[in-house]
Design a protein around this motif. Structure first.
Motif, mmCIF file in Angstrom:
data_model
loop_
_atom_site.group_PDB
_atom_site.id
_atom_site.type_symbol
_atom_site.label_atom_id
_atom_site.label_comp_id
_atom_site.label_asym_id
_atom_site.label_seq_id
_atom_site.Cartn_x
_atom_site.Cartn_y
_atom_site.Cartn_z
ATOM 1 N N ASP A 83 0.852 -1.185 0.000
ATOM 2 C CA ASP A 83 0.000 0.000 0.000
ATOM 3 C C ASP A 83 0.889 1.237 0.000
ATOM 4 N N ALA A 85 0.025 4.262 0.195
ATOM 5 C CA ALA A 85 -0.460 5.291 1.122
ATOM 6 C C ALA A 85 0.080 5.095 2.529
ATOM 7 N N THR A 258 -0.205 7.133 -5.265
ATOM 8 C CA THR A 258 -1.444 6.719 -4.603
ATOM 9 C C THR A 258 -2.676 7.016 -5.457
ATOM 10 N N ASP A 261 -4.169 4.103 -7.617
ATOM 11 C CA ASP A 261 -4.667 2.898 -6.951
ATOM 12 C C ASP A 261 -5.944 2.408 -7.629
#
Length: 407
Positions: A83, A85, A258, A261
């Motif tokens: 991830d 983020a 990000t 995504d």
């Protein structure tokens, strides 16, 4: 020829034993070659890690999963982050979207029904689904090996316009039927996601249960695939899972952010051709079962592996090596399996019955300049040498040649 970049999603969708084996105490089918072995020897492991680094660094993918299980040793790695983020590290047990590796499941279900006498390979699709272009000439066999001549379907504007919100099966099949065929049935190899959605409908009509249930009851449960499913809503992922990146115009060698995504995209518009999710360990087990015909009658598996068709994806997605397509699977150098790519995820899972070796490559970015299929070939040559029959060298396999452009 069937492998096209969609600018809306920055994605591609191929994209993924001759007798039933004994069962363990949990009722899972035990497929030959399933036991773990020691680690690869030091020099080989170092070479494998070099291939993985090159794949990740060239593509600039946030995360890479690689698994090798062979008599020469085992190598499993999860590098990068799951991830962007949060910076959470990628783990080998995380779920991901397998995209067109779903086709191997759909095909196996069809072949199971062939073995039960409920479907025939020479049935015309018009027997099962009305309104298919050339439906009274296209056979189940031709749908399985992509010689139906039907349009791809998924890459059409009508379907692409629904990807972010979702499709019903009826909407999907109706939209895909409106596009004219690209060739007469049986005359050429041309990748068709539409063809596999039709096969999914055949599974439902002939088997008497929805496709998601059929995957669970006929494949996942017998094989002990704990986190493999075809979603009925949402994206199908459950924790722990890895995010995937491929929205917008992320380039094959460009690091995503990000904002790229694509994890939340629903799966329904991919359905029988590309909607499933799984894990590295589940796909390891599935690749063995697929490549050995473990869930099929011997005579059906013999037919499925007879005279596979040489093919080349658009843009040489699979690299310059030799690839063939059977009834629902790809084959190269004696390895059998599947491959898939969709916004955020690219993967391949291959198994060689002769070498009792499974190799998997997963990227959490799409598109990539070095794609998982030739990377699998490079890894196999690292373990076994170049004399496998892939038709290319390790350096050719790792050449960053795929641009993601239409071909």
């Amino acid at each position: 020829m069937g492998r096209c970049k969609e600018r809306l999603l920055g994605a591609l969708v191929l994209v993924g034993v001759l007798a039933v084996s004994a069962c363990d105490s949990h009722g899972d089918i035990l497929v030959p070659g399933s036991s773990d072995s020691a680690a690869l020897d030091g020099p080989t492991e170092a070479k494998v890690k070099k291939v993985v680094r090159r794949f990740q660094d060239t593509n600039r993918t946030p995360g890479v999963l690689v698994g090798i299980w062979s008599p020469k040793g085992t190598f499993v790695s999860a590098t990068g982050v799951a991830d962007l983020a949060t910076g959470a590290p990628l783990r080998a047990d995380m779920q991901f979207k397998i995209a067109s590796q779903t086709k191997t499941f759909t095909a196996d279900l069809v072949l199971q029904l062939v073995g039960e006498g409920k479907v025939a390979l020479d049935d015309h699709i018009s027997k099962w689904v009305t309104g298919v272009p050339n439906g009274d000439q296209i056979t189940i066999r031709q749908l399985l090996n992509h010689t139906s001549g039907l349009a791809d379907g998924f890459t059409t504007p009508t379907v692409q316009g629904k990807v972010t919100t979702g499709c019903t099966v009826t909407e999907l099949l109706s939209a895909e039927a409106k596009f004219p065929p690209v060739a007469p049935p049986g005359t050429k190899w041309s990748y068709s996601n539409y063809g596999y959605n039709l096969l999914g409908r055949v599974v439902e009509l002939a088997g008497g249960q929805d496709l998601s249930t059929a995957v669970q009851q006929r494949i996942a449960r017998p094989l002990g695939l704990r986190r493999t499913l075809l979603p009925t809503s949402g994206n199908g992922l459950s924790k722990p899972f890895t995010h995937g990146y491929g929205l917008g115009d992320v380039g094959p060698t460009q690091a995503p952010t990000t904002s790229d995504d694509a994890t939340a995209l629903p799966a329904s518009c991919l359905w029988a051709h590309g909607s499933m999710v799984s894990t590295l360990s589940d796909m390891r087990r599935w690749s063995r079962a697929l490549a050995t015909g473990a869930l099929l009658k011997p005579e059906v598996w013999a037919e499925a592996t007879k005279n596979p068709i040489p093919f080349v994806f658009a843009g040489h997605y699979n690299g310059p090596g030799k690839w063939r397509y059977g009834l629902g699977f790809v084959e190269s150098g004696g390895f059998i399996g599947g491959e898939g790519s969709f916004a955020g995820y690219e993967s391949t899972a291959m198994y060689s019955p002769a070498r009792q070796t499974a190799i998997e490559v997963v990227s959490t970015k799409n598109p990539n300049a070095i794609t998982p299929p030739p990377t699998f070939q490079a890894l196999a040559m690292t373990v076994y040498g170049t004399d496998i029959g892939f038709g290319l060298t390790p350096e050719q396999a790792l050449a960053p040649t795929f641009t993601g452009a239409e071909g």
